[in-house]
Write a protein that holds these residues in place. Structure first.
Motif, PDB file in Angstrom:
ATOM      1  N   THR A   1       7.051   4.220  -3.876  1.00 46.91           N
ATOM      2  CA  THR A   1       7.163   4.649  -5.378  1.00 46.91           C
ATOM      3  C   THR A   1       6.639   3.650  -6.137  1.00 46.91           C
ATOM      4  N   GLU A   2       6.668   3.801  -7.462  1.00 48.66           N
ATOM      5  CA  GLU A   2       6.189   2.770  -8.218  1.00 48.66           C
ATOM      6  C   GLU A   2       6.790   1.474  -8.208  1.00 48.66           C
ATOM      7  N   LYS A   3       8.031   1.441  -8.007  1.00 41.88           N
ATOM      8  CA  LYS A   3       8.797   0.290  -7.931  1.00 41.88           C
ATOM      9  C   LYS A   3       8.375  -0.639  -6.955  1.00 41.88           C
ATOM     10  N   ILE A   4       7.573  -0.283  -5.973  1.00 46.39           N
ATOM     11  CA  ILE A   4       6.996  -1.210  -4.907  1.00 46.39           C
ATOM     12  C   ILE A   4       6.173  -2.410  -5.395  1.00 46.39           C
TER      13      ILE A   4
ATOM     14  N   HIS B   1       0.702  -1.314   0.067  1.00 41.51           N
ATOM     15  CA  HIS B   1      -0.079  -0.217  -0.031  1.00 41.51           C
ATOM     16  C   HIS B   1       0.790   1.367   0.013  1.00 41.51           C
ATOM     17  N   ILE B   2       2.238   1.165   0.279  1.00 41.16           N
ATOM     18  CA  ILE B   2       3.077   2.370   0.500  1.00 41.16           C
ATOM     19  C   ILE B   2       3.114   3.140  -1.070  1.00 41.16           C
TER      20      ILE B   2
ATOM     21  N   HIS C   1       1.077   6.148   0.728  1.00 46.41           N
ATOM     22  CA  HIS C   1       2.392   6.921   1.193  1.00 46.41           C
ATOM     23  C   HIS C   1       3.038   7.611   0.159  1.00 46.41           C
ATOM     24  N   ALA C   2       2.547   7.875  -1.168  1.00 46.32           N
ATOM     25  CA  ALA C   2       3.270   8.148  -2.295  1.00 46.32           C
ATOM     26  C   ALA C   2       4.063   9.463  -2.167  1.00 46.32           C
ATOM     27  N   ASP C   3       4.027  10.172  -1.362  1.00 47.31           N
ATOM     28  CA  ASP C   3       4.722  11.312  -1.139  1.00 47.31           C
ATOM     29  C   ASP C   3       5.911  11.290   0.155  1.00 47.31           C
TER      30      ASP C   3
END
Length: 338
Positions: A169-172, A158-159, A163-165
């Protein structure tokens, strides 16, 4: 909603919370009052005076005694009434006491049968005892069942979104995810390669904006005691791997509310209060303004139902949380049968 398990150690308070006066807290739906005796030891009693049923936590401490603020009944740390200004002292005035241990900057309480308590059953969080870790502590009351908060830590996919900021990151989404069970301990992990950390984490790990390999590993023990290890490699001008160890202790208050205690470490970098302040503010922002509102909204939607009874769609990252829920179910059944 799932029944609380009494024969377990729960975090009742941060050590710093128990200072000059009594502190009232509801744990596993039972009212508890905590206070310090002159020796510094913490005592925990049932937070209800047997005379008029007022909270003893609205009283005051006098030496080793806790004095009811309504009619002056006085209690020792074992729950025995030792003074009654209105008349004689009888056993009917005694209140229940709870076993307490103080470790790692936390006050632990045993809510079940005192004869069954096992201090070895408190998981190892001794990292918090090392000054070099620069531990910081926090507390957040949350209007959600404690297992929903556990799910949130055990599945960190979910991060990327919540918690995008701050943390994700999209790499998750490309992470290799693992989950395993050893006895009654659950481990979850994910590893992300070639990730550019968001500004908050970049400032914390001092990566210089370079791509890193980030690992996120969680160790879970019942009821909801979690150690989250975050590793970043390379980090800093010296390209040395760095790790932080963050602890999450979630204690049920009622069937729809919980106490969320946390601790964060920074075992690297200068002894800089400003750095520590930025770290704390970033974590509290993520907890209070991102996690908390979402989990509380989830609680409103699910209501009193157990999450698994609602038959949710399950993804690959849910494995560790499901393992934890199954262990809790087994512990509940064993306690009921006993």
């Amino acid at each position: 909603m799932s029944k609380d398990i009494r024969n377990l150690w729960y975090v009742a308070a941060l050590s710093t919370e128990i200072a000059d006066g009594p502190v009232g807290r509801r744990i596993c739906s039972l009212p508890v009052v905590l206070y310090r005796e002159r020796s510094g030891a913490v005592a925990a009693l049932f937070d209800r005076c047997p005379h008029r049923f007022v909270p003893l936590s609205r009283g005051r401490c006098e030496g080793d005694r806790l004095v009811c603020g309504y009619h002056g009944l006085a209690y020792d740390g074992a729950g025995k009434c030792v003074a009654n200004p209105q008349g004689t002292v009888t056993r009917s005035l005694d209140v229940r006491s709870f076993p307490v241990e103080e470790r790692h900057g936390l006050v632990w309480i045993w809510m079940g049968d005192p004869a069954l308590r096992d201090t070895v059953a408190i998981p190892d969080f001794s990292l918090l005892d090392r000054p070099a870790m620069r531990p910081q502590y926090g507390y957040m009351w949350t209007a959600a069942h404690f297992e929903l908060m556990t799910d949130n830590i055990m599945d960190l996919s979910h991060i990327e979104f919540l918690h995008a900021d701050t943390l994700g990151t999209e790499k998750i989404r490309d992470a290799k995810v693992q989950a395993r069970v050893e006895g009654e301990t659950v481990y979850s992990g994910r590893t992300v390669h070639d990730e550019i950390l968001p500004p908050f984490l970049e400032g914390s790990f001092q990566t210089g904006g370079r791509p890193v390999t980030r690992s996120l590993s969680v160790r879970w023990n019942a009821p909801a005691l979690m150690l989250l290890t975050v590793g970043v490699d390379p980090a800093g001008p010296e390209k040395a791997p760095r790790e932080t160890f963050n602890m999450h202790f979630i204690t049920p208050e009622t069937s729809t509310t919980c106490h969320y205690f946390w601790a964060a470490t920074r075992p690297y970098g200068p002894d800089d209060p400003e750095w520590d302040r930025r770290l704390r503010e970033g974590l509290e922002r993520a907890f209070r303004t991102e996690d908390k509102p979402m989990i509380e909204a989830q609680q409103l939607v699910t209501g009193e139902a157990d999450l698994l009874d609602l038959k949710p769609a399950l993804f690959r990252g849910d494995g560790a949380a499901i393992h934890a829920r199954r262990i809790l179910t087994q512990l509940r059944r064993a306690e009921e049968e006993a």
